[in-house]
Design an enzyme around this catalytic site. Structure first.
Site, PDB file in Angstrom:
ATOM      1  N   GLN A 132      10.094 -28.328  65.548  1.00  0.00           N
ATOM      2  CA  GLN A 132       9.420 -29.617  65.344  1.00  0.00           C
ATOM      3  C   GLN A 132       9.926 -30.240  64.052  1.00  0.00           C
ATOM      4  O   GLN A 132      10.135 -29.541  63.054  1.00  0.00           O
ATOM      5  CB  GLN A 132       7.895 -29.403  65.296  1.00  0.00           C
ATOM      6  CG  GLN A 132       7.074 -30.634  64.948  1.00  0.00           C
ATOM      7  CD  GLN A 132       7.264 -31.801  65.935  1.00  0.00           C
ATOM      8  OE1 GLN A 132       8.362 -32.371  66.050  1.00  0.00           O
ATOM      9  NE2 GLN A 132       6.200 -32.163  66.637  1.00  0.00           N
ATOM     10  N   GLY A 185      10.053 -31.632  60.603  1.00  0.00           N
ATOM     11  CA  GLY A 185       9.172 -31.370  59.460  1.00  0.00           C
ATOM     12  C   GLY A 185       8.604 -29.963  59.430  1.00  0.00           C
ATOM     13  O   GLY A 185       7.734 -29.665  58.623  1.00  0.00           O
ATOM     14  N   GLY A 206     -11.291 -20.244  61.143  1.00  0.00           N
ATOM     15  CA  GLY A 206     -10.454 -21.437  61.316  1.00  0.00           C
ATOM     16  C   GLY A 206     -10.642 -22.088  62.681  1.00  0.00           C
ATOM     17  O   GLY A 206     -11.453 -21.635  63.501  1.00  0.00           O
ATOM     18  N   TYR A 219       7.552 -23.513  59.524  1.00  0.00           N
ATOM     19  CA  TYR A 219       6.546 -23.120  60.526  1.00  0.00           C
ATOM     20  C   TYR A 219       7.218 -22.647  61.825  1.00  0.00           C
ATOM     21  O   TYR A 219       6.850 -21.619  62.396  1.00  0.00           O
ATOM     22  CB  TYR A 219       5.647 -24.326  60.787  1.00  0.00           C
ATOM     23  CG  TYR A 219       4.446 -24.095  61.653  1.00  0.00           C
ATOM     24  CD1 TYR A 219       3.250 -23.633  61.109  1.00  0.00           C
ATOM     25  CD2 TYR A 219       4.470 -24.386  63.016  1.00  0.00           C
ATOM     26  CE1 TYR A 219       2.123 -23.456  61.896  1.00  0.00           C
ATOM     27  CE2 TYR A 219       3.353 -24.221  63.813  1.00  0.00           C
ATOM     28  CZ  TYR A 219       2.172 -23.749  63.244  1.00  0.00           C
ATOM     29  OH  TYR A 219       1.061 -23.585  64.040  1.00  0.00           O
ATOM     30  N   ALA A 251      -4.377 -16.203  61.663  1.00  0.00           N
ATOM     31  CA  ALA A 251      -4.291 -16.883  60.360  1.00  0.00           C
ATOM     32  C   ALA A 251      -2.965 -17.630  60.288  1.00  0.00           C
ATOM     33  O   ALA A 251      -1.906 -17.053  60.555  1.00  0.00           O
ATOM     34  CB  ALA A 251      -4.377 -15.864  59.227  1.00  0.00           C
ATOM     35  N   LYS A 283       6.901 -18.962  63.424  1.00  0.00           N
ATOM     36  CA  LYS A 283       6.270 -18.788  64.744  1.00  0.00           C
ATOM     37  C   LYS A 283       7.240 -18.157  65.747  1.00  0.00           C
ATOM     38  O   LYS A 283       6.841 -17.345  66.575  1.00  0.00           O
ATOM     39  CB  LYS A 283       5.737 -20.135  65.256  1.00  0.00           C
ATOM     40  CG  LYS A 283       4.571 -20.677  64.438  1.00  0.00           C
ATOM     41  CD  LYS A 283       3.379 -19.726  64.465  1.00  0.00           C
ATOM     42  CE  LYS A 283       2.141 -20.283  63.788  1.00  0.00           C
ATOM     43  NZ  LYS A 283       0.993 -19.362  63.803  1.00  0.00           N
ATOM     44  N   PRO A 326       0.053 -21.648  71.452  1.00  0.00           N
ATOM     45  CA  PRO A 326      -0.707 -22.874  71.722  1.00  0.00           C
ATOM     46  C   PRO A 326       0.148 -24.117  71.537  1.00  0.00           C
ATOM     47  O   PRO A 326       1.037 -24.143  70.677  1.00  0.00           O
ATOM     48  CB  PRO A 326      -1.810 -22.857  70.657  1.00  0.00           C
ATOM     49  CG  PRO A 326      -1.845 -21.462  70.123  1.00  0.00           C
ATOM     50  CD  PRO A 326      -0.451 -20.931  70.276  1.00  0.00           C
TER      51      PRO A 326
END
Ligand code: CAA
Length: 248
Positions: A148, A150, A13, A154, A90, A158, A184
């Site tokens: 964030q 939307g 990726g 995620y 991943a 995270k 990141p």
């Protein structure tokens, strides 16, 4: 000392390939684990890594499946040696506001981004502890620290990764095994380029260094945390985001 063996999930990726290259340059034997059905991406990966003359190899595995991860660890141990370094890179997005989010979009993301970390760490933690050496790096995200729009799924995964990181770091601290997160910010990857351009431009405008990150900005941090002499850094989260975090 024999060559250390590193597994990088999401290895073909956007960030994963660069992480593989940095670890290979640090003298590691690197196994890029990723889905086996992405022919085009795999061909690009092979082209991009051919100069490494076999020190980076590909192995298929779906991190959302525990059995796949067990089979991967067995294959790596039998073919290259026990896993000394694990980088969980991943990750997928299923961006949509919560009011429109389908159950499927929540679970698909959790299976890869969070279950995947458990599924892989579970395979290596005993062996690393028994041998007295291990380096685990979980690739989290600035959006796990700030949230964030939307990204309830995620951001939750995270942030969860870093909770996992700290708990496991405590469990193996006396065994020579370190566990850290790297968070990141927005980097030049396919994942970020999928964000609608107008929204992406607004985000870049908030990054103090004034640009998206390069995958190498992340990979160099992973190489640092996985070095043999990095044994006193554990349970940490290293933000690599061009100062974006300071904007909040
Ligand atoms: N902030 C504030 N308001 C926003 C917004 C934002 N970022 N995005 C949309 N809105 C507003 C819209 O203007 C719209 O307002 P109105 O209803 O008044 O017209 C409303 O919110 C749209 O809401 P929806 O429920 O319709 O939103 P949606 O379900 O269509 O989703 C989205 C919008 C596609 C998620 C969009 O917000 C988006 O792409 N956001 C960015 C997500 C993002 O940054 N993803 C990062 C991916 S890369 C990555 O994750 C790597 C990493 O680790 C950094």
């Amino acid at each position: 000392m024999s060559e250390r063996v590193a597994v990088v999930t999401g290895g073909i990726g956007g960030l994963g390939t660069e992480i593989c290259k940095h670890l290979a340059r640090a003298g590691r034997k690197v196994i890029a684990a990723d889905l086996g059905n992405r022919e085009e991406r795999l061909a690009a990966f092979r082209e991009e890594t051919k100069e490494f003359n076999g020190s980076i190899v590909f192995a298929p595995a779906d991190v959302s499946r525990f059995d796949d991860c067990a089979a991967l660890a067995k294959h790596v141990a039998a073919t290259y040696g026990e896993i000394d370094i694990l980088v969980n890179a991943a990750g997928i997005t299923r961006d949509v506001s919560l009011r429109k989010m389908e159950e499927r979009q929540w679970h698909e993301l959790m299976h890869v981004n969070l279950d995947g970390v458990f599924n892989m760490c579970r395979q290596v933690v005993d062996g690393m502890s028994a041998r007295g050496f291990g380096r685990i790096v979980n690739i989290s995200s600035v959006n796990g620290q700030t949230g964030q729009f939307g990204q309830t799924n995620y951001s939750a995964a995270k942030a969860g990764m870093h909770g996992f990181t700290m708990a496991l770091a405590r469990e193996v601290a006396k065994k020579g095994v370190t566990v850290n997160s790297v968070s990141p910010g927005y980097c030049k990857t396919e994942m970020v380029m999928k964000v609608p351009e107008d929204i992406r431009n607004q985000i870049v405008a908030q990054i103090p260094v004034g640009r998206l990150g390069e995958p190498s900005d992340i990979a160099r941090t992973v190489a640092f945390l996985t070095a043999d002499d990095a044994g006193f850094i554990t349970g940490a989260n290293v933000p690599v985001n061009g100062g974006y975090f300071m904007s909040f």
